[in-house]
Design a protein around this motif. Structure first.
Motif, PDB file in Angstrom:
ATOM      1  N   ASP A  89      -6.396   7.051 -11.808  1.00 35.33           N
ATOM      2  CA  ASP A  89      -5.057   6.502 -11.592  1.00 35.33           C
ATOM      3  C   ASP A  89      -5.199   5.110 -10.994  1.00 35.33           C
ATOM      4  OD1 ASP A  89      -3.498   8.779 -12.403  1.00 35.33           O
ATOM      5  OD2 ASP A  89      -4.308   9.777 -10.651  1.00 35.33           O
ATOM      6  N   SER A  90      -5.472   4.149 -11.861  1.00 28.39           N
ATOM      7  CA  SER A  90      -5.779   2.809 -11.357  1.00 28.39           C
ATOM      8  C   SER A  90      -4.588   2.172 -10.682  1.00 28.39           C
ATOM      9  CB  SER A  90      -6.251   1.913 -12.491  1.00 28.39           C
ATOM     10  OG  SER A  90      -7.321   2.524 -13.148  1.00 28.39           O
ATOM     11  N   LEU A  91      -3.411   2.726 -10.923  1.00 29.64           N
ATOM     12  CA  LEU A  91      -2.223   2.196 -10.255  1.00 29.64           C
ATOM     13  C   LEU A  91      -2.440   2.137  -8.750  1.00 29.64           C
ATOM     14  CD1 LEU A  91       0.846   1.509 -10.125  1.00 29.64           C
ATOM     15  CD2 LEU A  91       1.260   3.946 -10.047  1.00 29.64           C
ATOM     16  N   PHE A  92      -3.070   3.192  -8.225  1.00 26.75           N
ATOM     17  CA  PHE A  92      -3.250   3.254  -6.775  1.00 26.75           C
ATOM     18  C   PHE A  92      -4.366   2.333  -6.296  1.00 26.75           C
ATOM     19  CE2 PHE A  92      -1.523   7.490  -7.898  1.00 26.75           C
ATOM     20  CZ  PHE A  92      -0.271   7.268  -7.355  1.00 26.75           C
ATOM     21  N   ALA A  93      -5.167   1.858  -7.233  1.00 28.40           N
ATOM     22  CA  ALA A  93      -6.276   0.996  -6.837  1.00 28.40           C
ATOM     23  C   ALA A  93      -5.818  -0.440  -6.608  1.00 28.40           C
ATOM     24  CB  ALA A  93      -7.366   1.019  -7.896  1.00 28.40           C
ATOM     25  N   ILE A  94      -4.633  -0.779  -7.115  1.00 26.07           N
ATOM     26  CA  ILE A  94      -4.218  -2.185  -7.033  1.00 26.07           C
ATOM     27  C   ILE A  94      -4.133  -2.627  -5.582  1.00 26.07           C
ATOM     28  CG2 ILE A  94      -2.445  -3.863  -7.646  1.00 26.07           C
ATOM     29  CD1 ILE A  94      -1.582  -2.099  -9.861  1.00 26.07           C
ATOM     30  N   ARG A 140       4.180   8.693 -19.293  1.00 29.22           N
ATOM     31  CA  ARG A 140       4.610   9.057 -17.940  1.00 29.22           C
ATOM     32  C   ARG A 140       3.998   8.122 -16.911  1.00 29.22           C
ATOM     33  NH1 ARG A 140       5.023  15.395 -16.942  1.00 29.22           N
ATOM     34  NH2 ARG A 140       5.061  16.088 -19.103  1.00 29.22           N
ATOM     35  N   ASP A 141       2.753   7.738 -17.185  1.00 29.24           N
ATOM     36  CA  ASP A 141       2.075   6.819 -16.277  1.00 29.24           C
ATOM     37  C   ASP A 141       2.829   5.494 -16.209  1.00 29.24           C
ATOM     38  OD1 ASP A 141       0.016   6.499 -14.501  1.00 29.24           O
ATOM     39  OD2 ASP A 141      -1.212   5.381 -15.938  1.00 29.24           O
ATOM     40  N   LEU A 142       3.351   5.098 -17.356  1.00 34.02           N
ATOM     41  CA  LEU A 142       4.093   3.841 -17.427  1.00 34.02           C
ATOM     42  C   LEU A 142       5.359   3.920 -16.586  1.00 34.02           C
ATOM     43  CD1 LEU A 142       2.860   1.666 -19.092  1.00 34.02           C
ATOM     44  CD2 LEU A 142       4.588   2.039 -20.841  1.00 34.02           C
ATOM     45  N   VAL A 143       6.055   5.065 -16.673  1.00 33.42           N
ATOM     46  CA  VAL A 143       7.251   5.269 -15.864  1.00 33.42           C
ATOM     47  C   VAL A 143       6.887   5.152 -14.385  1.00 33.42           C
ATOM     48  CG1 VAL A 143       9.009   6.934 -15.193  1.00 33.42           C
ATOM     49  CG2 VAL A 143       8.316   6.753 -17.579  1.00 33.42           C
ATOM     50  N   ARG A 144       5.791   5.811 -14.045  1.00 31.83           N
ATOM     51  CA  ARG A 144       5.347   5.783 -12.657  1.00 31.83           C
ATOM     52  C   ARG A 144       5.015   4.366 -12.214  1.00 31.83           C
ATOM     53  NH1 ARG A 144       0.216   9.282 -10.790  1.00 31.83           N
ATOM     54  NH2 ARG A 144      -0.901   7.822 -12.101  1.00 31.83           N
ATOM     55  N   GLN A 145       4.288   3.651 -13.096  1.00 27.84           N
ATOM     56  CA  GLN A 145       3.933   2.267 -12.764  1.00 27.84           C
ATOM     57  C   GLN A 145       5.162   1.416 -12.500  1.00 27.84           C
ATOM     58  OE1 GLN A 145       1.566   0.219 -15.678  1.00 27.84           O
ATOM     59  NE2 GLN A 145       0.120   1.900 -15.603  1.00 27.84           N
ATOM     60  N   HIS A 146       6.162   1.564 -13.390  1.00 27.08           N
ATOM     61  CA  HIS A 146       7.350   0.738 -13.227  1.00 27.08           C
ATOM     62  C   HIS A 146       8.027   1.021 -11.905  1.00 27.08           C
ATOM     63  CE1 HIS A 146       7.153  -1.398 -16.842  1.00 27.08           C
ATOM     64  NE2 HIS A 146       7.260  -0.356 -17.631  1.00 27.08           N
ATOM     65  N   LEU A 147       8.133   2.304 -11.582  1.00 24.40           N
ATOM     66  CA  LEU A 147       8.791   2.674 -10.335  1.00 24.40           C
ATOM     67  C   LEU A 147       7.995   2.150  -9.136  1.00 24.40           C
ATOM     68  CD1 LEU A 147      11.061   4.362  -9.002  1.00 24.40           C
ATOM     69  CD2 LEU A 147       9.379   6.181  -8.801  1.00 24.40           C
ATOM     70  N   ALA A 148       6.700   2.480  -9.112  1.00 19.63           N
ATOM     71  CA  ALA A 148       5.886   2.151  -7.936  1.00 19.63           C
ATOM     72  C   ALA A 148       5.775   0.643  -7.756  1.00 19.63           C
ATOM     73  CB  ALA A 148       4.508   2.772  -8.068  1.00 19.63           C
ATOM     74  N   ARG A 158       0.813  -1.212   0.000  1.00 17.64           N
ATOM     75  CA  ARG A 158       0.000   0.000   0.000  1.00 17.64           C
ATOM     76  C   ARG A 158       0.845   1.260   0.000  1.00 17.64           C
ATOM     77  NH1 ARG A 158      -5.352  -1.247   2.344  1.00 17.64           N
ATOM     78  NH2 ARG A 158      -5.505  -3.484   2.144  1.00 17.64           N
ATOM     79  N   THR A 159       1.799   1.307   0.951  1.00 15.84           N
ATOM     80  CA  THR A 159       2.550   2.559   1.066  1.00 15.84           C
ATOM     81  C   THR A 159       3.529   2.727  -0.088  1.00 15.84           C
ATOM     82  OG1 THR A 159       3.831   1.354   2.677  1.00 15.84           O
ATOM     83  CG2 THR A 159       2.408   3.054   3.510  1.00 15.84           C
ATOM     84  N   ALA A 160       4.171   1.639  -0.515  1.00 10.77           N
ATOM     85  CA  ALA A 160       5.184   1.774  -1.569  1.00 10.77           C
ATOM     86  C   ALA A 160       4.580   2.419  -2.800  1.00 10.77           C
ATOM     87  CB  ALA A 160       5.767   0.409  -1.916  1.00 10.77           C
ATOM     88  N   VAL A 161       3.409   1.937  -3.181  1.00 16.20           N
ATOM     89  CA  VAL A 161       2.809   2.458  -4.398  1.00 16.20           C
ATOM     90  C   VAL A 161       2.457   3.938  -4.239  1.00 16.20           C
ATOM     91  CG1 VAL A 161       0.786   2.295  -5.856  1.00 16.20           C
ATOM     92  CG2 VAL A 161       2.012   0.253  -5.242  1.00 16.20           C
ATOM     93  N   PHE A 162       1.954   4.306  -3.058  1.00 12.79           N
ATOM     94  CA  PHE A 162       1.566   5.708  -2.887  1.00 12.79           C
ATOM     95  C   PHE A 162       2.782   6.623  -2.841  1.00 12.79           C
ATOM     96  CE2 PHE A 162      -2.775   4.586  -2.258  1.00 12.79           C
ATOM     97  CZ  PHE A 162      -3.433   5.736  -2.611  1.00 12.79           C
ATOM     98  N   VAL A 163       3.789   6.206  -2.090  1.00  9.20           N
ATOM     99  CA  VAL A 163       4.955   7.075  -1.944  1.00  9.20           C
ATOM    100  C   VAL A 163       5.721   7.176  -3.264  1.00  9.20           C
ATOM    101  CG1 VAL A 163       7.148   7.366  -0.771  1.00  9.20           C
ATOM    102  CG2 VAL A 163       5.138   6.690   0.524  1.00  9.20           C
ATOM    103  N   ALA A 164       5.989   6.016  -3.884  1.00  8.64           N
ATOM    104  CA  ALA A 164       6.754   6.039  -5.132  1.00  8.64           C
ATOM    105  C   ALA A 164       5.930   6.640  -6.257  1.00  8.64           C
ATOM    106  CB  ALA A 164       7.187   4.628  -5.500  1.00  8.64           C
ATOM    107  N   GLY A 165       4.642   6.355  -6.245  1.00  7.85           N
ATOM    108  CA  GLY A 165       3.790   6.831  -7.324  1.00  7.85           C
ATOM    109  C   GLY A 165       3.727   8.337  -7.395  1.00  7.85           C
ATOM    110  N   ARG A 166       3.783   8.964  -6.218  1.00  7.40           N
ATOM    111  CA  ARG A 166       3.693  10.420  -6.215  1.00  7.40           C
ATOM    112  C   ARG A 166       5.021  11.077  -6.564  1.00  7.40           C
ATOM    113  NH1 ARG A 166      -1.262  10.825  -7.358  1.00  7.40           N
ATOM    114  NH2 ARG A 166      -2.757  10.453  -5.700  1.00  7.40           N
ATOM    115  N   ALA A 167       6.093  10.268  -6.605  1.00 10.09           N
ATOM    116  CA  ALA A 167       7.399  10.843  -6.925  1.00 10.09           C
ATOM    117  C   ALA A 167       7.493  11.181  -8.407  1.00 10.09           C
ATOM    118  CB  ALA A 167       8.505   9.888  -6.525  1.00 10.09           C
ATOM    119  N   VAL A 168       6.713  10.494  -9.227  1.00 16.12           N
ATOM    120  CA  VAL A 168       6.734  10.774 -10.660  1.00 16.12           C
ATOM    121  C   VAL A 168       5.557  11.681 -10.992  1.00 16.12           C
ATOM    122  CG1 VAL A 168       6.634   9.770 -12.951  1.00 16.12           C
ATOM    123  CG2 VAL A 168       7.759   8.534 -11.110  1.00 16.12           C
TER     124      VAL A 168
END
Lengths: 469, 477
Positions: free
Chosen positions: B112-117, A343-351, A255-265
């Motif tokens: 932003d479905s990434l956050f929904a996972i 950009r979303d893809l970059v974010r996805q890969h990171l998060a 949960r946290t990894a995705v939120f923290v890393a996701g917001r970095a991009v």
């Protein structure tokens, strides 16, 4: 010798009360997940069919194709009900208009937020949360518990090689948990056709791979527990440590990894992209308005021309402009969308890359990839909707002469023929070939194997140095 | 005597290595959840403000009242840091226009479905899942553990009344666990103060009540642990029972209940409803168009025998009347469409309310759901947030339409040309009504939570009474 150790481990686990209780709970949950999944699938299927029927019905009796409001819907899949992934978070309905780009809306959780409150029970949930907890419960004292009871010393009074002993422990406890687990899983699979859910052979293969991934995930927590148990003196401390690891790995890190890393991009928000699109559109409109004015001024109409003729000419010109406008807007939108997607893809890969330090995330990603409910689902549905929009626009062009006729410009023709809604191009959301799902899940499956290997070698090394006294 | 027992219990908890580990983990998690929550809140505020600005800029670029439409957004609430509820699931915005209904769309998770996972971690999640697990971890052997180690027999050989003993156990465990948990909580509140989360008086009251409910929930698991340990002889058995109970109460019952309710009550699909609305609206507008045609023919026939000059005079004389007629016709059409939608929506909302009632009633068998429902109600991130905003947006749409309609009429009277040439000037938007987010006062927040708070208290009492009775009959040998 190895067989003897495995045999002992199997007997010990299967004979315990703990096993009876947890096996009962797991079976109940798995059967519940299959049952509810099947029922949910049927309910969504009914809703889907009702929506399609209503969509067709509301077109009946109309006489002009340009007045039609068309929608397409995401077809529910049986696997979606078993591993829901993000399927409840993305829009299921796409209003199709010839002039604007398709945008999905009405996600299940937005329509019925009550489901979002507690969410659903699915296989992924049961495996990743409940099964991992039970794996810890069985293996936290695999080594140090035997020591506390004195049986470890007893065992090594015989000429038992340590490596065989620890391997036997692992294999024994894995089979003791995995094989009984297959019983409710197979029963669940049997339940699907009984409840009237028919799945294709490719779907069965994917489901089987999900289950295999689940067993690998079980292996991760077993090897981890044996590892920790052979690192610590007391079973109480290994349990505490494992519980803390479990909380972090299963509940916190994903949960946290995705939120923290996701917001970095930095990814432009949908609002910003929409704003750019609509600004561009209104610019185009302004230009076109001037052109229309120009057209009126330069075509005052010859004396012989009737009002009707002039009107028709003007309409034709407007349509021409509208078609050009739609074309330009499409190109512009596509560029913006592509930019955002990249950009979303970059974010996805990171998060997701960071989230993968937890085996629970790895398993969840593998399972959703296999079930077709990962982020890919959204992209595929969006793409399919866009393709459909294009074929729909072509269809409308054929029928009305323009893909962008405005119904308020049309002629009122009382005795025009009724349209036949069944002529509409049908929307079909094609399944990707099974190899696509498996390929996208392959890296995660490999990581799960890697986790197993690392933890097992850790347990192995730790046990070789373990003080059995 | 009583204080001695409490003190002993306190020492037993506070000095154990278990305590240090769990206390560290709890503090870390709570602060982490607040950190992520605050970051997300700031992010949504930025997104919200940018969206408002963009919308204003877009409106400022318009030159005619005819094509104008607007968007309204849900305002982020600082309480979502603590209880995110369904905030990310419900649409963030709705279009406001004469022609289209209010409909919340673009939820954070669908954008932003990434956050929904993996979804979100918030304070409620930590309390609901992690703290309850820890409460069990500390109390599963409260009674039978003492029996196993022989200290219970020893304690009972003194003249200690059993009632007092079990009460002291409970009080000691409660103090030993709750007070340390309060430290990171207060630290978190301090962080919130320092960061300057815009909490008003009402929000502080909500927050305080929410923390109270959290403690109540935590207390339940302490009492439950003592209860089960007083029912069983061996601590390994009580732990297993408690773990299974925890899994069912926290993870299973809430989910199963909603799903069961979904099977019992059939709720129509939104897409179905929308298709019905579309058809009705198309029909109405077609009828409107024929009526307009008729109107025009009628007027033409009135002017049939006039000269061009007479026609102009006639037109000028009737302009006001005609405009009013046309507007009235349009208004009726719009109202009819709105009325039809309202009826459909009402049916849908009734079905949903029914389903919600069933789901919540069933799920409240678990204190975990009761806690979550209370928390969401207090924070205003409950499912009602959707209806609350839709209501406010519908009201706004009415005001917006009235205003824009008046402007359109003005524009028409001034006879501005539809197809603008070079004389475009921006519209005067100063008087345009602005959307006000619906208020959610402390009273409104507490009223629906009272039931769940009462239920939680009841659960605590029941668990404690159970522990009490079970211990009175406990065989201490």
């Amino acid at each position: 010798m190895l067989r003897l150790i495995i045999d002992k481990e199997l007997r010990e686990i299967i004979g315990s009360t703990k096993f009876a209780v947890t096996f009962g709970v797991m079976s109940l949950l798995i059967l519940l997940a299959f049952y509810v999944g099947a029922r949910n699938y049927q309910v969504s299927m009914r809703e889907y069919e009702a929506a399609i029927a209503e969509n067709t019905k509301q077109m009946e009796g109309l006489t002009d194709w340009s007045r039609v409001d068309n929608r397409i819907f995401l077809k529910p899949q049986p696997l979606t009900a078993l591993v829901s992934g993000i399927s409840n978070d993305i829009g299921r309905t796409v209003p199709i208009q010839t002039q604007s780009e398709p945008r999905s809306q009405d996600s299940r959780f937005n329509d019925d937020p009550i489901y979002a409150v507690f969410r659903f029970i699915d296989l992924e949930f049961i495996f990743s949360i409940v099964l991992s907890l039970f794996a810890i419960l069985f293996a936290y004292d695999a080594v140090n518990g035997e020591k506390e009871r004195g049986t470890l010393r007893l065992a090594f009074a015989n000429p038992v090689p340590r490596d065989k002993y620890i391997l036997g422990k692992l294999v024994g406890s894995f089979f003791a948990l995995a094989v009984p687990l297959l019983v409710p899983l197979l029963l669940g699979c049997l339940l699907l056709p009984l409840l009237g859910v028919s799945m294709e052979s490719t779907e069965w293969i994917r489901l089987a791979t999900v289950i295999a991934a689940g067993l690998m995930y079980l292996g991760v927590f077993l090897t981890l527990s044996i590892f920790v148990s052979s690192m610590t003196e007391h079973s109480s401390s290994s349990f505490l440590l494992l519980l803390v690891i479990w909380i972090f790995a299963v509940l916190i890190i994903p949960r946290t990894a995705v939120f923290v890393a996701g917001r970095a991009v930095d990814v432009p928000s949908v609002d910003e992209v929409d704003f750019q699109k609509s600004t561009y559109l209104s610019q185009l409109w302004d230009d076109d308005m001037k052109k229309m004015d120009e057209f009126r001024r330069s075509n005052p109409g010859s004396p012989g021309e009737s009002h009707e003729d002039r009107h028709r000419k003007f309409r034709a010109y407007m349509t021409e402009l509208a078609d050009a406008r739609t074309g330009k807007l499409d190109v512009f939108s596509q560029r913006l969308n592509e930019d955002r997607n990249n950009r979303d893809l970059v974010r996805q890969h990171l998060a997701l890359g960071i989230a993968r330090i937890s085996p629970a995330s790895v398993f969840a990603l593998a399972a959703t990839d296999l079930a077709g409910t990962s982020l890919n689902l959204k992209n595929r549905f969006d793409m399919a909707a866009r393709a459909y929009r294009d074929s729909y626009a072509r269809f409308i062009q054929e029928k009305t002469g323009s893909a962008t006729s405005f119904w308020w410009m049309g002629n009122q023709n009382e005795d025009a023929e009724e349209i036949d809604p069944y002529e509409l191009p049908a929307f079909e959301f094609k399944e990707a070939p099974v190899s696509d799902y498996v390929t996208s899940a392959l890296p995660d499956l490999a990581i799960l194997v890697l986790f197993n290997l690392v933890f097992f070698s850790g347990a192995f090394v730790a046990f070789l140095r373990y003080d059995v006294r | 005597m009583f204080s001695l027992l409490v003190e002993r219990e306190l020492k037993g908890i506070l000095l154990s290595p278990k305590f240090t580990a769990t206390f560290g983990v709890c503090s870390l998690l709570m602060l982490l959840s607040l950190f992520v929550g605050i970051q997300e809140y700031h992010h949504s505020v930025t997104q919200y403000e940018t969206a408002l600005q963009l919308n204003d800029r877009q409106l400022a670029g318009e030159t005619s009242w005819w094509g104008i439409d607007s968007k309204v957004y849900r305002e982020p609430d600082p309480m979502q840091v603590f209880v995110s509820g369904v905030d990310y699931d419900v649409g963030r915005l709705s279009d406001i226009s004469t022609w289209n209904e209010v409909k919340l769309k673009n939820s954070s998770y669908s954008d932003d479905s990434l956050f929904a996972i993996f979804r979100f971690v918030d304070f409620t999640f930590i309390v609901q899942i992690v703290l309850s697990l820890f409460a069990i971890l500390f109390t599963y052997d409260a009674i039978n553990g003492e029996r196993e180690s022989g200290t219970l027999k020893l304690a009972m050989s003194n003249a200690v009344p059993r009632a007092r003993y079990v009460l002291a156990k409970f009080v000691g465990a409660w103090l030993g666990l709750t007070i340390p948990v309060l430290i990171p909580v207060l630290l978190g509140v301090l962080v919130v103060l320092l960061i300057g989360l815009p909490l008003d008086a009402d929000s502080w009251a909500k927050l305080a009540t929410f923390l109270g409910v959290s403690i109540l929930y935590f207390t339940f698991f302490i009492a439950l642990g003592i209860f089960v340990s007083a029912l069983t002889r061996r601590s390994s058995v009580s732990f297993l029972i408690l773990l299974v109970t925890w899994v069912s109460l926290v993870l299973i019952i809430p989910r199963a209940a909603t799903m069961a309710a979904g099977q019992v009550v059939r709720v129509a699909n939104v897409a179905e409803i929308d298709a019905k609305k579309d058809r009705y609206s198309t029909d109405r507008w077609l009828a409107y168009r024929s009526a307009r045609m008729q109107q025009r023919d009628q007027r033409e026939s009135q002017m049939a025998n006039m000269t061009e000059a007479e026609r102009a005079v006639f037109r000028d004389a009737n302009r006001q009347k005609w405009t009013e007629e046309e507007d009235a016709l349009r208004q009726t059409t719009l109202e009819e469409i709105a009325e039809y939608s309202r009826k459909l929506d009402e049916d849908l909302n009734n079905q949903k309310a029914q389903m919600q009632a069933v789901a919540f009633t069933l799920s409240r068998f678990s204190p975990s759901s009761a806690y979550q429902i209370a928390a969401m109600n207090l924070a205003g991130t409950n499912i009602d947030v959707k209806t609350r905003y839709e209501q406010a947006m519908q009201d706004y749409r009415k005001a917006f339409n009235t205003f824009v309609d008046a402007k359109r009429q003005e524009e028409r009277m001034q006879n501005r040309r539809r197809f603008g040439g070079g004389q475009d000037e921006p519209l005067d938007l100063t008087e345009m009504p602005r959307f006000q987010s619906p208020e959610y006062t402390y009273q409104e927040a507490v009223a629906p939570s009272v039931l769940d708070m009462g239920l939680l208290s009841l659960y605590v009492l029941a668990a404690f009474a159970g522990a009490f009775v079970a211990f009175l009959r406990y065989d201490v040998r």
